[in-house]
Design an enzyme around this catalytic site. Structure first.
Site, PDB file in Angstrom:
ATOM      1  N   SER A  84       0.832  -1.205   0.000  1.00  8.84           N
ATOM      2  CA  SER A  84       0.000   0.000   0.000  1.00  8.84           C
ATOM      3  C   SER A  84       0.864   1.252   0.000  1.00  8.84           C
ATOM      4  O   SER A  84       1.972   1.258   0.556  1.00  8.84           O
ATOM      5  CB  SER A  84      -0.867  -0.028   1.255  1.00  8.84           C
ATOM      6  OG  SER A  84      -1.406   1.234   1.509  1.00  8.84           O
ATOM      7  N   LYS A 144       2.047  -3.740   6.655  1.00 11.91           N
ATOM      8  CA  LYS A 144       2.485  -3.722   5.247  1.00 11.91           C
ATOM      9  C   LYS A 144       3.990  -3.442   5.175  1.00 11.91           C
ATOM     10  O   LYS A 144       4.727  -4.070   4.419  1.00 11.91           O
ATOM     11  CB  LYS A 144       1.728  -2.654   4.452  1.00 11.91           C
ATOM     12  CG  LYS A 144       0.258  -2.945   4.246  1.00 11.91           C
ATOM     13  CD  LYS A 144       0.033  -4.138   3.348  1.00 11.91           C
ATOM     14  CE  LYS A 144      -1.430  -4.480   3.180  1.00 11.91           C
ATOM     15  NZ  LYS A 144      -1.668  -5.834   2.659  1.00 11.91           N
ATOM     16  N   TYR A 184      -2.142  -1.178  10.792  1.00 11.04           N
ATOM     17  CA  TYR A 184      -2.341  -1.747   9.446  1.00 11.04           C
ATOM     18  C   TYR A 184      -1.152  -1.387   8.554  1.00 11.04           C
ATOM     19  O   TYR A 184      -0.560  -2.238   7.889  1.00 11.04           O
ATOM     20  CB  TYR A 184      -3.639  -1.225   8.823  1.00 11.04           C
ATOM     21  CG  TYR A 184      -3.710  -1.443   7.337  1.00 11.04           C
ATOM     22  CD1 TYR A 184      -3.929  -2.708   6.811  1.00 11.04           C
ATOM     23  CD2 TYR A 184      -3.522  -0.388   6.430  1.00 11.04           C
ATOM     24  CE1 TYR A 184      -3.965  -2.926   5.445  1.00 11.04           C
ATOM     25  CE2 TYR A 184      -3.560  -0.595   5.065  1.00 11.04           C
ATOM     26  CZ  TYR A 184      -3.784  -1.869   4.578  1.00 11.04           C
ATOM     27  OH  TYR A 184      -3.801  -2.080   3.216  1.00 11.04           O
TER      28      TYR A 184
HETATM   29  P1  NAD Z   1     -10.680  -7.466   0.985  1.00 11.96           P
HETATM   30  O1  NAD Z   1     -10.886  -7.482   2.458  1.00 11.96           O
HETATM   31  O2  NAD Z   1     -11.864  -7.299   0.119  1.00 11.96           O
HETATM   32  O3  NAD Z   1      -9.908  -8.793   0.526  1.00 11.96           O
HETATM   33  C1  NAD Z   1      -9.018  -9.498   1.378  1.00 11.96           C
HETATM   34  C2  NAD Z   1      -9.454 -10.950   1.362  1.00 11.96           C
HETATM   35  O4  NAD Z   1      -8.569 -11.689   2.200  1.00 11.96           O
HETATM   36  C3  NAD Z   1     -10.869 -11.139   1.906  1.00 11.96           C
HETATM   37  O5  NAD Z   1     -11.583 -11.955   0.996  1.00 11.96           O
HETATM   38  C4  NAD Z   1     -10.662 -11.846   3.226  1.00 11.96           C
HETATM   39  O6  NAD Z   1     -11.734 -12.719   3.552  1.00 11.96           O
HETATM   40  C5  NAD Z   1      -9.358 -12.588   2.973  1.00 11.96           C
HETATM   41  N1  NAD Z   1      -8.574 -12.940   4.153  1.00 11.96           N
HETATM   42  C6  NAD Z   1      -8.137 -12.114   5.139  1.00 11.96           C
HETATM   43  N2  NAD Z   1      -7.435 -12.828   6.044  1.00 11.96           N
HETATM   44  C7  NAD Z   1      -7.416 -14.111   5.611  1.00 11.96           C
HETATM   45  C8  NAD Z   1      -6.871 -15.313   6.118  1.00 11.96           C
HETATM   46  N3  NAD Z   1      -6.201 -15.350   7.273  1.00 11.96           N
HETATM   47  N4  NAD Z   1      -7.043 -16.452   5.414  1.00 11.96           N
HETATM   48  C9  NAD Z   1      -7.743 -16.444   4.251  1.00 11.96           C
HETATM   49  N5  NAD Z   1      -8.284 -15.338   3.721  1.00 11.96           N
HETATM   50  C10 NAD Z   1      -8.131 -14.183   4.408  1.00 11.96           C
HETATM   51  O7  NAD Z   1      -9.597  -6.349   0.671  1.00 11.96           O
HETATM   52  P2  NAD Z   1      -9.099  -5.781  -0.730  1.00 11.96           P
HETATM   53  O8  NAD Z   1      -9.507  -4.370  -0.799  1.00 11.96           O
HETATM   54  O9  NAD Z   1      -9.455  -6.729  -1.825  1.00 11.96           O
HETATM   55  O10 NAD Z   1      -7.535  -5.794  -0.478  1.00 11.96           O
HETATM   56  C11 NAD Z   1      -6.697  -6.869  -0.884  1.00 11.96           C
HETATM   57  C12 NAD Z   1      -5.300  -6.609  -0.369  1.00 11.96           C
HETATM   58  O11 NAD Z   1      -4.848  -5.347  -0.863  1.00 11.96           O
HETATM   59  C13 NAD Z   1      -5.204  -6.519   1.158  1.00 11.96           C
HETATM   60  O12 NAD Z   1      -4.001  -7.113   1.573  1.00 11.96           O
HETATM   61  C14 NAD Z   1      -5.178  -5.038   1.410  1.00 11.96           C
HETATM   62  O13 NAD Z   1      -4.514  -4.718   2.610  1.00 11.96           O
HETATM   63  C15 NAD Z   1      -4.411  -4.531   0.202  1.00 11.96           C
HETATM   64  N6  NAD Z   1      -4.694  -3.117  -0.111  1.00 11.96           N
HETATM   65  C16 NAD Z   1      -5.992  -2.720  -0.274  1.00 11.96           C
HETATM   66  C17 NAD Z   1      -6.264  -1.377  -0.530  1.00 11.96           C
HETATM   67  C18 NAD Z   1      -7.689  -0.898  -0.666  1.00 11.96           C
HETATM   68  O14 NAD Z   1      -7.925   0.302  -0.528  1.00 11.96           O
HETATM   69  N7  NAD Z   1      -8.660  -1.742  -0.945  1.00 11.96           N
HETATM   70  C19 NAD Z   1      -5.210  -0.454  -0.654  1.00 11.96           C
HETATM   71  C20 NAD Z   1      -3.895  -0.901  -0.499  1.00 11.96           C
HETATM   72  C21 NAD Z   1      -3.654  -2.248  -0.224  1.00 11.96           C
END
Ligand code: NAD
Ligand code: UDP
Length: 338
Positions: free
Chosen positions: A124, A153, A149
């Protein structure tokens, strides 16, 4: 080529699964549905007419991950599985550190045990911290994060850097996302936050659909042109395409690399709200409130490295993002729980 998506049922994961399938890759998803549901995966299958092997497991469970690797023999991994709510991470730091770091370690151990050499990690823009000025470049030193959080990362990036040194055959791409919004143009998949949304766009769409009474704009006294914070919003389908390009890059290069996925153009909160109102021809009820703790005034990418090394550039603009976010919310007022 078969790609294992840890956390692939989530918002970014399911859009990426769709684009991988559309580009001829096979997809395996492992998710514990802590922040998603199987319906998202079913819809990706329906949109593509292709099957996804889906495993309901906690990716922290190393033995289960190794079993799935043994069965599916993936060629590469994309690691989306993490908890991502900034405010919640302040309340529950231990849960955040445990989940985010353990999922990373268990994937790396399974890769080592089964000879998988390629991984993409969802990082991120938050790792640039408070010290660096926008536009953020990948060669800037990481900064201080304002919440647990962000630190997970930052720490996970360090884990990948250390592991990369142990095996010259490893190929690791750290993608630093900016602010993903939008949805697939069909409106069949999109962002489906549980409870009250923390992020701006789902708050706007839920206000527009009548689930929330009004949006609060967090502060209009920042040192920006209209006083509200500026962010680099990126369409989730562009982000998904960026992952397809990153998989191609994994196949070309070894070692570790960090790449921003953003558009390079900042928009303020009010610019986003106004664009949403205009494109969708509707009013969004909002009030100006106080600043939210930890928010940086300005955050946007230098997107030139992604263009140079991946051959990727965001194609969709703010209007597409606003139209597609609303299309998803309008068609699915309760998200996947119709
Ligand atoms: P999201 O919560 O929709 O997707 C994350 C998925 O991981 C979910 O389906 C959740 O059920 C699953 N998960 C979490 N812990 C788990 C575990 N222990 N075992 C199995 N599954 C697990 O989030 P997203 O927006 O799709 O983000 C995906 C990744 O990108 C994340 O790592 C997030 O930190 C990163 N990210 C997201 C953003 C944003 O704004 N959406 C920005 C920067 C980084
Ligand atoms: N924001 C807002 N009201 C909300 C949610 C967010 O004004 O209900 C603002 C927030 O202060 C920030 C921008 O919208 O300036 C983007 O916030 P978000 O949480 O979506 O992403 P962040 O960049 O903080 O990760």
């Amino acid at each position: 080529m078969k790609i294992f998506l840890a956390g692939g049922a989530g918002y970014i994961g399911c859009h990426t699964a769709l684009q991988l399938l559309n580009n001829g890759y096979e997809v395996v998803i492992a998710d514990n549905f802590s922040n998603s549901c199987p319906e998202a995966v079913k819809r990706v299958e329906a949109l593509t007419g292709k099957k996804i092997a889906l495993y309901e497991i906690d990716v922290q469970d190393g033995a289960k991950v190794k079993e799935v690797f043994a069965q599916e023999q993936p060629d590469a991994v994309i690691h989306f599985a993490g908890l991502k709510a900034v405010g919640e991470s302040v309340q529950q730091p231990i849960r955040y550190y445990r989940n985010n770091i353990n999922t990373t370690l268990s994937l790396l151990e399974a890769m080592e045990a089964t000879g998988v050499k390629k991984i993409i990690f969802s990082s991120s823009a938050t790792v640039y911290g408070e010290e660096n000025p926008s536009p953020y470049k990948e060669n800037m030193p990481k900064g201080s994060c304002t919440n647990p959080y962000g630190w997970t990362k930052s720490m996970m990036e360090q884990i990948f850097q250390d592991v990369a040194l142990t095996d010259p055959e490893l190929s690791i791409v750290i993608l630093r996302y900016f602010n993903p919004i939008g949805a697939h143009e069909s409106g069949e998949i999109g962002e489906d936050p549980k409870g009250i949304p923390n992020n701006l766009m789902p708050y706007i769409t839920q206000t527009a659909v009548g689930i929330r009474e009004k949006l609060t704009v967090f502060g209009d006294d920042y040192d920006t042109p209209d006083g509200t914070c500026q962010r680099d919003y990126i369409h989730v389908m562009d982000l998904a395409d960026g992952h397809v390009k990153a998989v191609e890059y994994l196949n070309r290069e070894q070692g570790i690399d960090i790449i921003n996925l953003g558009t390079g153009t900042p928009y303020s909160v009010l610019e986003l709200v106004n664009a949403f109102q205009k494109v969708n021809d509707m009013k969004v009820n909002y009030v100006i409130g106080t600043r939210r703790a930890g928010d940086l005034p300005v955050c946007y990418a230098d997107a030139s490295k992604a263009a140079r090394v991946l051959g990727w550039k965001a194609k969709r603009g703010l209007e597409d993002m606003c139209r597609d976010s609303w299309n998803w919310q309008r068609k699915n007022p309760q998200g996947y729980r119709k």
